[in-house]
Design a protein around this motif. Structure first.
Motif, PDB file in Angstrom:
ATOM      1  N   MET A  21       0.837  -1.203   0.000  1.00  0.00           N
ATOM      2  CA  MET A  21       0.000   0.000   0.000  1.00  0.00           C
ATOM      3  C   MET A  21       0.871   1.252   0.000  1.00  0.00           C
ATOM      4  O   MET A  21       1.955   1.275   0.585  1.00  0.00           O
ATOM      5  CB  MET A  21      -0.900   0.018   1.244  1.00  0.00           C
ATOM      6  N   THR A  22       0.371   2.269  -0.645  1.00  0.00           N
ATOM      7  CA  THR A  22       0.980   3.597  -0.563  1.00  0.00           C
ATOM      8  C   THR A  22       0.409   4.295   0.669  1.00  0.00           C
ATOM      9  O   THR A  22      -0.545   3.815   1.298  1.00  0.00           O
ATOM     10  CB  THR A  22       0.648   4.423  -1.810  1.00  0.00           C
ATOM     11  N   GLU A  32      -3.194   4.967   0.160  1.00  0.00           N
ATOM     12  CA  GLU A  32      -4.022   3.761   0.295  1.00  0.00           C
ATOM     13  C   GLU A  32      -4.185   3.364   1.762  1.00  0.00           C
ATOM     14  O   GLU A  32      -5.265   2.923   2.171  1.00  0.00           O
ATOM     15  CB  GLU A  32      -3.413   2.612  -0.512  1.00  0.00           C
ATOM     16  N   THR A  40       4.550  -1.411   5.136  1.00  0.00           N
ATOM     17  CA  THR A  40       4.121  -1.810   3.793  1.00  0.00           C
ATOM     18  C   THR A  40       4.857  -1.007   2.723  1.00  0.00           C
ATOM     19  O   THR A  40       5.244   0.141   2.945  1.00  0.00           O
ATOM     20  CB  THR A  40       2.584  -1.623   3.641  1.00  0.00           C
ATOM     21  N   SER A  66       4.349  -0.378  -1.513  1.00  0.00           N
ATOM     22  CA  SER A  66       3.517  -0.608  -2.689  1.00  0.00           C
ATOM     23  C   SER A  66       4.353  -1.075  -3.882  1.00  0.00           C
ATOM     24  O   SER A  66       5.535  -0.749  -4.004  1.00  0.00           O
ATOM     25  CB  SER A  66       2.770   0.669  -3.052  1.00  0.00           C
ATOM     26  N   GLN A 109       3.877   0.041  -6.763  1.00  0.00           N
ATOM     27  CA  GLN A 109       3.938   1.159  -7.703  1.00  0.00           C
ATOM     28  C   GLN A 109       5.358   1.746  -7.766  1.00  0.00           C
ATOM     29  O   GLN A 109       6.083   1.791  -6.770  1.00  0.00           O
ATOM     30  CB  GLN A 109       2.931   2.234  -7.301  1.00  0.00           C
ATOM     31  N   ALA A 154       7.352   4.153  -5.201  1.00  0.00           N
ATOM     32  CA  ALA A 154       6.540   4.230  -3.982  1.00  0.00           C
ATOM     33  C   ALA A 154       7.441   4.272  -2.752  1.00  0.00           C
ATOM     34  O   ALA A 154       8.525   3.682  -2.730  1.00  0.00           O
ATOM     35  CB  ALA A 154       5.603   3.034  -3.898  1.00  0.00           C
TER      36      ALA A 154
END
Length: 658
Positions: free
Chosen positions: A84-85, A88, A139, A141, A143, A146
């Motif tokens: 997750m970013t 998020e 966490t 991400s 992406q 990130a």
């Protein structure tokens, strides 16, 4: 990112879930929820890769690690999913009850399907607060560019979030356990719970103990860790791909039952809903009052619960098996179902598949069906009583075992017609009336017979072939037949068959004596027998002291039979019902016999003696013996009556010895 402190935002359409004591009824369920979330994250990442939106490293592996640390009182759940970013985390964690799975599906609804997305609720993560004083999330991400995120919360409505240090894509959740739940840090307890809920989750799950360091000696290969779960359970395969050995091995592994199941049904349906599973027919032990199997319900390989009656028809709970239905409308805790029409359709489908399997086996492989019948008949009869649609499908495939051990379906029973008997005639010497002689030995009269008044087909039955052996022998000698119905469930079962099949009547073989068993007599002899019946009724009431007993003197073909009792089918069923609802301590033994009919055989020498010597000093003893002999053919005597019977039998033998 800058450090942030804030309050969790509550979605107004959902109840605030961090009330530790009632989000889930079982606290161990947090294992399932956090591991399920990890599976979801991996599934999403794989789908993104399939769509060309992510390139996984060559050494990437879809897995989840559970690390227990009893010393530090912590638990870690690490997945290799999409991570997750910060935005998020803000959206999916800080805004409680906004489901990440739902949002993901909506975003990619035109590019993928949601079959493998386990989490539809958005609350599973918060189950961690039932057992932990504090929870941390680290966490990163998938992406590009990130930043890792670190989030922590102590179970209140406040959280802290800042840039983290995680270097690999995925999510790591750390639980700092409260003192009441330290058992979940125990490796053996963790293994037990993970196996309970996660044995068949779709990605490999590894359990590690942070306090145990396994040394590898020089020259030795390190031990290869083994996953705790099976990622492709048998029910996910096509039935054609599965062998008999695999079905049996799976049964033994899941249900810890080392007896071989009788047979099984592999459910595999894609439309109009997705459902897979295997139902096993175990050998049922009828010695126990409570007979219940175990049917485990899964949602996308995630264990939900055992024996959920909304999905599994009640009568199928006698079986053992697994059912996996991703389309089930589960409630917020995944532990119960919303009871709607869709659930009913699933239940009806399962019932239909079971009925199709059983009826198909009866039609195409009756020999095998007969071999299984004694074991599966309680299940089928219970199913017919509980489910009208199942009863409708199975009525023609219910088997009845006759006195010779031959199996017949209900239609086969009804197809058997009485054979017309050509009886010789004679003339009464005194009246000149035409009378008919006895039936000759080789004549055949089979079930079912027909009641001339009601035009019902009568199927005779036996409940205890040993206890009712005299009646059984009478039937066999008269070339008649009966079916054996020995179980408690048979009485309500035959009542239901009568109600659903007009023109069919079941009667126990001692319910009445048809003309088949009697010697044909003239009108004058019938009148004499009626007079003797009245005399014997008075005599027995006086000597045996049974005021409600009716006596009937008949000329039976079998001269070896002295006495017998008949109880009408209606009276017996009423008697059985009263026994079922009797108060504890009430003595129901022999109930109904005293209001039955005692039949005395005028063709028997002992009965002839009583008829001709009513004033004899021994006639009272003989009458009591005749009555007890008749009772013994129905049920065991009570202790006091048995004591008297034995003493009386000894006295009679002493008279014979003189």
């Amino acid at each position: 990112m800058t450090q942030k402190h804030g309050n969790l935002s509550i979605n107004s359409e959902n109840i605030f879930p961090i009330i530790k004591k009632w989000l889930y009824s079982d606290h161990d369920i947090f294992y399932r929820e956090l591991i399920s979330n990890g599976c979801d994250a991996i599934t999403k990442l794989k789908k993104l890769e399939m769509m060309g939106e992510y390139d996984a490293p060559a050494d990437w592996k879809a897995e989840i690690k559970v690390i227990v640390n009893p010393q530090n009182k912590t638990l870690k759940f690490i997945d290799t999913g999409l991570g997750m970013t910060a935005d998020e985390v803000e959206e999916y964690i800080n805004q409680i009850a906004f489901s990440g799975a739902t949002d993901f599906i909506e975003k990619y609804k035109d590019k993928t399907n949601d079959d493998q997305i386990i989490g539809h609720f958005g609350l599973g993560f918060y189950s961690a607060f039932m057992v932990a004083d504090e929870v941390h999330i680290d966490t990163l991400s998938y992406q590009k560019d990130a930043k890792p995120v670190h989030w922590e919360c102590d179970g209140g409505t406040e959280y802290d979030m800042q840039e983290g240090e995680k270097t690999t894509v995925g999510t790591e959740i750390t639980l700092f356990m409260n003192e009441d739940c330290l058992e979940f840090c125990n490796e053996y307890k963790a293994r037990e719970v993970v196996k309970k809920y996660c044995s068949f989750m779709p990605y490999e799950i590894y359990l590690e103990n942070a306090n145990e360091v396994k040394e590898v000696k020089e020259g030795e290969e390190p031990e290869v860790p083994k996953p705790i779960n099976e990622t492709k359970p048998l029910w996910t395969k096509h039935p054609n791909e599965c062998t008999k050995e695999e079905y049996i091995e799976f049964y033994r592994k899941v249900f810890q039952d080392y007896k071989e199941p009788l047979f099984w049904i592999h459910l595999n349906m894609d439309y109009p809903f997705n459902l897979k599973g295997i139902l096993y027919f175990p050998k049922i032990n009828m010695e126990y009052e409570s007979i219940e199997g175990t049917i485990k319900l899964y949602n996308n390989q995630v264990f939900i619960a055992d024996n959920i009656k909304e999905v599994i028809p009640e009568f199928l709970l006698l079986l053992k098996g697994v059912i996996d239905c991703p389309d089930l409308p589960l409630n917020v805790s995944r532990s119960a179902l919303q009871n709607d029409g869709f659930v009913t359709k699933i239940s009806e489908y399962i019932t239909k598949k079971v009925a199709d399997k059983l009826s198909g086996m009866c039609k195409t492989d009756k020999e095998t069906y007969e071999k299984y019948w004694d074991d599966i008949c309680p299940f089928i009869k219970f199913g017919c009583l509980k489910d009208d649609k199942f009863c409708e499908k199975m009525t023609d495939y219910i088997l009845f075992k006759n006195l010779d051990g031959k199996y017949m379906t209900l239609p086969e029973c009804l197809e058997v017609k009485p054979i017309d008997t050509e009886e010789t005639t004679a003339t009464d010497a005194e009246t000149g009336e035409r009378i008919e002689a006895e039936v000759v030995e080789d004549e055949a009269v089979e079930i079912p017979t027909e009641d001339s008044e009601t035009k019902e087909k009568i199927i005779y039955y036996v409940t205890d072939p040993v206890q009712q052996s005299q009646y059984v022998n009478m039937f066999k000698k008269a070339k008649m037949d009966a079916v054996v119905l020995p179980d408690r469930i048979d009485q309500p079962f035959v009542s239901q068959l009568e109600a659903k099949n007009q023109g069919i009547k079941f009667a126990r073989i001692d319910a009445d004596l048809t003309d088949t068993f009697k010697t044909k007599t003239s009108k004058k002899v019938a009148e004499e027998l009626a007079t003797k019946s009245e005399e014997m009724t008075k005599l027995f009431k006086k000597l045996v002291k049974k005021d409600n007993l009716t006596i009937k003197v008949e000329k039976l073909k079998n001269k070896d039979i002295s006495s017998m009792i008949t109880v009408s089918e209606e009276a017996r069923r009423m008697q059985d019902m009263m026994k079922m609802y009797a108060m504890p301590g009430m003595d129901m033994a022999g109930m109904g016999m005293e209001s039955g009919t005692l039949v005395l055989n005028a063709n028997n020498k002992l009965v002839e003696y009583v008829l001709e010597n009513q004033d004899s000093e021994n006639v009272g003893m003989i009458c009591e013996q005749l009555y007890d002999l008749a009772l013994l053919q129905q049920a065991p005597l009570q202790p006091e009556a048995m004591t008297k019977f034995i003493a009386r039998s000894n006295k009679i033998m002493m008279l014979l010895a003189q």
